[in-house]
Motif scaffolding. Structure first.
Motif, PDB file in Angstrom:
ATOM      1  N   ALA A 141       0.831  -1.200   0.000  1.00 61.89           N
ATOM      2  CA  ALA A 141       0.000   0.000   0.000  1.00 61.89           C
ATOM      3  C   ALA A 141       0.868   1.253   0.000  1.00 61.89           C
ATOM      4  O   ALA A 141       0.597   2.217  -0.718  1.00 61.89           O
ATOM      5  CB  ALA A 141      -0.925  -0.010   1.209  1.00 61.89           C
ATOM      6  N   ALA A 142       1.946   1.219   0.780  1.00 61.18           N
ATOM      7  CA  ALA A 142       2.833   2.383   0.850  1.00 61.18           C
ATOM      8  C   ALA A 142       3.476   2.654  -0.512  1.00 61.18           C
ATOM      9  O   ALA A 142       3.556   3.802  -0.956  1.00 61.18           O
ATOM     10  CB  ALA A 142       3.904   2.148   1.908  1.00 61.18           C
ATOM     11  N   ARG A 144       2.276   1.709  -3.431  1.00 56.68           N
ATOM     12  CA  ARG A 144       1.233   2.182  -4.354  1.00 56.68           C
ATOM     13  C   ARG A 144       0.988   3.662  -4.114  1.00 56.68           C
ATOM     14  O   ARG A 144       0.823   4.443  -5.047  1.00 56.68           O
ATOM     15  CB  ARG A 144      -0.071   1.411  -4.138  1.00 56.68           C
ATOM     16  N   ALA A 145       0.970   4.064  -2.839  1.00 55.22           N
ATOM     17  CA  ALA A 145       0.729   5.462  -2.500  1.00 55.22           C
ATOM     18  C   ALA A 145       1.851   6.346  -3.016  1.00 55.22           C
ATOM     19  O   ALA A 145       1.642   7.511  -3.352  1.00 55.22           O
ATOM     20  CB  ALA A 145       0.589   5.609  -0.986  1.00 55.22           C
ATOM     21  N   SER A 153       4.982  -2.354  -7.308  1.00 52.94           N
ATOM     22  CA  SER A 153       4.825  -2.292  -5.846  1.00 52.94           C
ATOM     23  C   SER A 153       5.108  -3.642  -5.220  1.00 52.94           C
ATOM     24  O   SER A 153       5.728  -3.737  -4.158  1.00 52.94           O
ATOM     25  CB  SER A 153       3.411  -1.866  -5.476  1.00 52.94           C
TER      26      SER A 153
ATOM     27  N   PHE B  84      -8.397   1.956  -3.076  1.00 56.36           N
ATOM     28  CA  PHE B  84      -7.703   3.236  -3.196  1.00 56.36           C
ATOM     29  C   PHE B  84      -6.963   3.384  -4.519  1.00 56.36           C
ATOM     30  O   PHE B  84      -6.821   4.485  -5.034  1.00 56.36           O
ATOM     31  CB  PHE B  84      -6.682   3.392  -2.052  1.00 56.36           C
ATOM     32  N   PHE B  85      -6.440   2.278  -5.053  1.00 61.26           N
ATOM     33  CA  PHE B  85      -5.454   2.444  -6.122  1.00 61.26           C
ATOM     34  C   PHE B  85      -5.880   1.943  -7.497  1.00 61.26           C
ATOM     35  O   PHE B  85      -5.114   2.053  -8.432  1.00 61.26           O
ATOM     36  CB  PHE B  85      -4.134   1.771  -5.723  1.00 61.26           C
ATOM     37  N   ASN B  94     -12.624  10.206   0.614  1.00 61.90           N
ATOM     38  CA  ASN B  94     -11.192  10.356   0.358  1.00 61.90           C
ATOM     39  C   ASN B  94     -10.402  10.629   1.619  1.00 61.90           C
ATOM     40  O   ASN B  94     -10.893  11.169   2.604  1.00 61.90           O
ATOM     41  CB  ASN B  94     -10.897  11.395  -0.724  1.00 61.90           C
ATOM     42  N   ARG B  97      -5.039  12.932  -0.212  1.00 63.22           N
ATOM     43  CA  ARG B  97      -5.133  12.990  -1.670  1.00 63.22           C
ATOM     44  C   ARG B  97      -5.531  11.646  -2.280  1.00 63.22           C
ATOM     45  O   ARG B  97      -5.621  11.512  -3.482  1.00 63.22           O
ATOM     46  CB  ARG B  97      -3.812  13.483  -2.264  1.00 63.22           C
ATOM     47  N   PHE B  98      -5.786  10.644  -1.427  1.00 64.79           N
ATOM     48  CA  PHE B  98      -6.158   9.331  -1.956  1.00 64.79           C
ATOM     49  C   PHE B  98      -7.664   9.153  -1.918  1.00 64.79           C
ATOM     50  O   PHE B  98      -8.297   9.372  -0.885  1.00 64.79           O
ATOM     51  CB  PHE B  98      -5.493   8.225  -1.144  1.00 64.79           C
TER      52      PHE B  98
END
Lengths: 226, 259
Positions: A141-142, A144-145, A153, B84-85, B94, B97-98
């Motif tokens: 997740a990190a 991807r963020a 990722s 989220f992605f 949200n 910014r996600f």
């Protein structure tokens, strides 16, 4: 085919079964020690080093099959191919003398770890939707963020944890090979004669030609005395 | 996590099925997990096929619990990561910014449902079939008996290895090894913990091998088994039907992907 047959004697088949059981049982120790590692391939690497690449590959592949059959970790079979490659690599590294010193063993572990991270990532991405269902998913997740795509990722997550895990695994196996009696190592015949010499040489008889000579001399002496 | 099996002994029709019939069912689950197009189809298969089978096998509670244990963590991770992605138009909420989208949530849940169907099929097979019977059924159809031996032995000795590891850890602790120390310290404890177990078991190997040789392990003669697995014409036909259905599903998926 010949090398394949040579690696599957009754003795090595028994060792493979023991290696698989070790892979599964060592999870208990890691859990109790609370280490952030998997260490689920010590048995695989040990069998690969002692017997050879084919036996190592079989140990890795069947370990994951056994995980699935026990029902404790049914998703393991998806990674059976990666586990097989880890075992095969251990066999190749051991055969070419990489288990002779701790530094080389550690390097072999890191190389294996990077490779297993790269090979595991597509499985996590395309079979499991980019996760493995464990704490390491926070890392995914990190990444991807931070803007990496799904596959990258997972590669990044893998290269974060796999090389360290395999490094510890290979170093543990290296030190076990030091402690294992030479008789046991010779029985399986993958390791070069010199493996584990630095420490073993001090306490045990030198191997090979030199050993024969000293043995002969000793024999002569004893006959003379009679 | 004790023992090497999740098999639960019950007297039921599901338990009495030939192991290969259940393997064919699991294969159908895998094909469906890969091929079915969306969430409703996958959930329908789970509720319409796997759940009734579990009820028939009198395993409902254990089966649902095992599914939850195995698939639960995936649901959590997939919902967060895909939500989220994976992009989409409909924003649910949200976080900085996600953005968490409805399309992402759906994609995550669909993926989780695929895993539920495939892993659920595997779990049901292993809960209703003793591993030795499964291996026997496979070797009777030409699966190498040596591999079956390796798999079954590993499953049998792994709990005793776990016990031995426990004993070694207790002994080392009694000698003063500190388990509640820093991470690096605990990492250094690894070797004294695993060393005795691994070395001891490797040195037992030659004895085990000799015992096997004394019982004609490498003899090429056909070995018979005390246990006979019941099979029937109906089950044979059912297996072919299930295999055909699985193949058809996969082909249909391939065909529609190429369109």
């Amino acid at each position: 085919m010949n090398s394949l047959r040579k690696e599957f004697t009754t003795l090595s088949i028994t060792l493979i079964a023991v290696g698989i059981a070790l892979n599964l049982a060592l999870g208990t120790v890691v859990l109790r020690l609370g280490l952030p590692l998997y260490l689920d391939s010590i048995g695989t690497v040990l069998v690969g080093a002692l017997v050879g690449p084919w036996a190592g590959a079989a140990t890795g592949f069947l370990s994951n099959l056994v995980w699935t059959l026990t029902g404790l970790f049914p998703q393991a079979f998806a990674w059976a191919g990666v586990a097989a490659i880890i075992g095969a690599l251990a066999g190749v590294f051991a055969r070419s003398g990489w288990f002779n010193s701790v530094g080389k063993a550690a390097l072999a572990g890191i190389i294996t770890g990077v490779l297993s991270a790269i090979l595991s990532a597509p499985i996590a991405t395309y079979v499991f939707g980019g996760v493995v269902g464990a704490g390491t998913d926070a890392l995914v997740a990190a990444f991807r963020a931070a803007g990496l795509d799904a596959l990258l990722s997972n590669v990044a997550q893998g290269t974060f944890s796999d090389p360290l895990d395999k490094l510890v695994t290979f170093v543990v196996v290296w030190s076990l090979l030091l402690a294992l009696p030479a008789r046991e190592k010779a029985r399986f015949g993958n390791l070069p004669v010199s493996a584990g010499r630095p420490l073993a040489g001090k306490t045990r008889r030198p191997a090979g030609k030199a050993a024969k000579k000293t043995a002969k001399k000793a024999a002569k002496k004893s006959t003379r005395r009679r | 996590m004790r023992g090497g099996s999740i098999y639960i002994e019950r007297s039921s029709g599901l338990h009495r099925l030939h192991p290969l019939t259940k393997v064919a069912l699991t294969a159908l689950c895998f094909a469906s997990a890969a091929a079915l197009p969306g969430l409703p189809w996958l959930l329908a298969l789970f509720v319409g096929l796997l759940l009734p089978l579990a009820i028939w096998g009198r395993l409902t509670g254990a089966f649902l619990k095992a599914c939850l244990l195995v698939v639960g963590p995936f649901v959590l991770s997939l919902t967060i990561i895909q939500g989220f992605f994976s992009g989409g138009e409909t924003v649910l909420f949200n976080l900085g910014r996600f953005v968490f989208t409805q399309e992402g949530l759906l994609a995550g849940l669909t993926f989780a449902a695929r895993l539920l169907v495939a892993l659920g099929g595997t779990l049901l097979l292993m809960q209703s079939t003793p591993q030795p019977h499964l291996m026997q059924a496979l070797t009777e159809r030409g699966f190498p008996p040596r591999i079956a031996y390796v798999v079954l032995t590993a499953i049998q000795i792994f709990p005793s290895f776990q016990d031995r590891a426990q004993v070694i850890m207790d002994a080392q602790q009694a000698r003063g090894l500190e388990l509640q120390s820093g991470l690096l310290n605990r990492a250094r404890l690894l070797l004294p913990m695993v060393g005795p177990l691994i070395l001891g078991s490797v040195m037992d190997v030659s004895e085990r091998a000799m015992a096997l040789e004394a019982r004609a392990f490498s003899s090429p003669a056909r070995k018979t088994s005390l246990n006979t697995l019941a099979d029937s014409l109906l089950q044979r036909a059912l297996r072919w039907l299930l295999a055909l259905a699985a193949a058809a599903l996969l082909l249909w998926r391939l065909w529609s992907a190429l369109q």
